[in-house]
Design an enzyme around this catalytic site. Structure first.
Site, PDB file in Angstrom:
ATOM      1  N   ARG A   2       9.990  14.281  -7.403  1.00 60.91           N
ATOM      2  CA  ARG A   2       9.111  14.155  -7.411  1.00 60.91           C
ATOM      3  C   ARG A   2       7.510  14.577  -6.349  1.00 60.91           C
ATOM      4  O   ARG A   2       7.727  14.138  -5.557  1.00 60.91           O
ATOM      5  CB  ARG A   2       8.886  13.194  -8.133  1.00 60.91           C
ATOM      6  N   VAL A  22      19.215   7.456  -0.766  1.00 65.80           N
ATOM      7  CA  VAL A  22      19.456   7.440   0.835  1.00 65.80           C
ATOM      8  C   VAL A  22      19.616   5.875   1.069  1.00 65.80           C
ATOM      9  O   VAL A  22      19.834   5.828   2.297  1.00 65.80           O
ATOM     10  CB  VAL A  22      17.685   6.988   1.190  1.00 65.80           C
ATOM     11  N   TYR A  34       7.175  -4.540   0.560  1.00 70.14           N
ATOM     12  CA  TYR A  34       7.145  -3.266   0.299  1.00 70.14           C
ATOM     13  C   TYR A  34       5.693  -3.064   1.340  1.00 70.14           C
ATOM     14  O   TYR A  34       6.270  -2.062   2.467  1.00 70.14           O
ATOM     15  CB  TYR A  34       6.280  -2.632  -0.824  1.00 70.14           C
ATOM     16  N   ALA A  58       6.022  -4.983   4.385  1.00 71.17           N
ATOM     17  CA  ALA A  58       6.337  -5.104   5.748  1.00 71.17           C
ATOM     18  C   ALA A  58       7.411  -3.924   6.211  1.00 71.17           C
ATOM     19  O   ALA A  58       7.450  -3.825   7.154  1.00 71.17           O
ATOM     20  CB  ALA A  58       7.273  -6.478   5.618  1.00 71.17           C
TER      21      ALA A  58
END
Ligand SMILES: NC(=O)c1ccc[n+]([C@@H]2O[C@H](COP(=O)([O-])OP(=O)(O)OC[C@H]3O[C@@H](n4cnc5c(N)ncnc54)[C@H](O)[C@@H]3O)[C@@H](O)[C@H]2O)c1
Length: 278
Positions: free
Chosen positions: A16, A64, A169, A171
């Site tokens: 996406r 991941v 997020y 950091a």
């Protein structure tokens, strides 16, 4: 001759948004693309769109953050297309909160998907890069040109400037800058460039205008995403280009670091943000 003919590119989160747009651009430049996404269906859609345009791609669905993912991902490029020349760490999502409300689980989830996954992919890629550099150095004695290879890490203006109530997020995206610069130093002698692109407001599902309760599902958990129309309009007003970026704008900035034109640029962070962070 297309500029990435003969190259193999691996892109995480390419089902996406910016990652999908990038996979299409890399394929249009002649690269064979390994399209990863957590969700198999959108990954297959990106592969089908590449095939419809006459390009070569294969889907590699998976998370991941799974231990072993990185080794399997690199092996998919090497076994499927004969190499792993371009690697883009793009997969990610937001799970926002301020410092007081951020749980350990939330903090770890942000570091795992944005930062630890990129580290593990780099570690898994390293042996292949070292082996190729040795083999090509031997060839060079016979006059062959060394191949340039590329890693691009997707950061954010939340990482370069901080962001309100995005502590985990932000950091993690800032951590990617240290990872980028350290790898640029370590891999420079191997002919690998490592750069980062920090996106500003890019119009994808993460930044859609909120209509009712807007959320996405990531690995079975729902996360609130989106911006109110008022916040979105304020962001436009603060942006010199007076608009959000399209996924193609975002992908275009990443493509710059994948092309031979950037072979002498490494350890750099560019902000693709319409000028907001300059
Ligand atoms: N949209 C923005 O304004 C913006 C701004 C700054 C940075 N970014 C970054 O850009 C990157 C792409 O985001 P986007 O806006 O295109 O969002 P998107 O949601 O449209 O695309 C991201 C893709 O990553 C996949 N993904 C998420 N977690 C994954 C995991 N664990 N394993 C594999 N795939 C996973 C999702 O399934 C999705 O298809 C992300 O790293 C994001 O943090 C986006």
């Amino acid at each position: 001759m297309k500029r990435l003919e003969g190259k193999v590119a691996l892109v995480t989160g390419a089902g996406r948004g910016a990652g999908a747009a990038l996979a299409l651009k890399l394929a249009a430049e002649g690269a064979a693309v390994v399209v990863n996404d957590l969700d198999a269906a959108p990954a297959e859609e990106t592969v089908a769109a590449i095939a419809a345009g006459g390009g070569r791609a294969l889907a590699f669905a998976g998370d991941v953050t799974r231990p072993g993912f990185a080794e399997d991902f690199i092996a998919t490029g090497v076994n499927g297309f004969g190499g792993a020349d371009i690697l883009v760490n793009n997969a990610g999502y937001i799970w926002n909160a301020g410092v007081g409300a951020t749980t350990d689980e939330q903090w770890d989830a942000m570091q795992d998907v944005h930062l630890k996954a990129a580290f593990r992919i780099a570690r898994a890629w390293n042996p292949w890069l070292v082996e190729r550099a040795r083999a090509e150095a031997a060839d060079q004695q016979e006059g062959a040109r060394r191949q340039a290879r590329k890693m691009v890490n997707i950061s954010s203006v939340s990482g370069t400037h901080g962001a309100w109530k995005q502590i985990g997020y932000s950091a993690a995206k800032a951590g990617l800058i240290g990872l980028t610069k350290s790898l640029a130093r370590e891999w420079g002698p191997l002919g690998v460039t490592v750069n980062a692109v920090a996106f500003g407001l890019i119009e994808t599902r993460l930044t859609q205008v909120i209509t009712g309760e807007t959320s996405i599902e990531v690995g079975g958990r729902r996360h609130r995403v989106g911006l109110t129309r008022e916040i979105r309009d304020n962001l436009y007003a603060q942006t010199p280009l007076r608009r959000g970026g399209t996924p193609e704008d975002a992908a275009g900035a990443v493509l710059l670091f994948c092309l031979p034109e950037s072979d002498y640029i490494t350890g750099q962070i560019i902000e693709a943000d319409g000028g907001v962070g300059m």
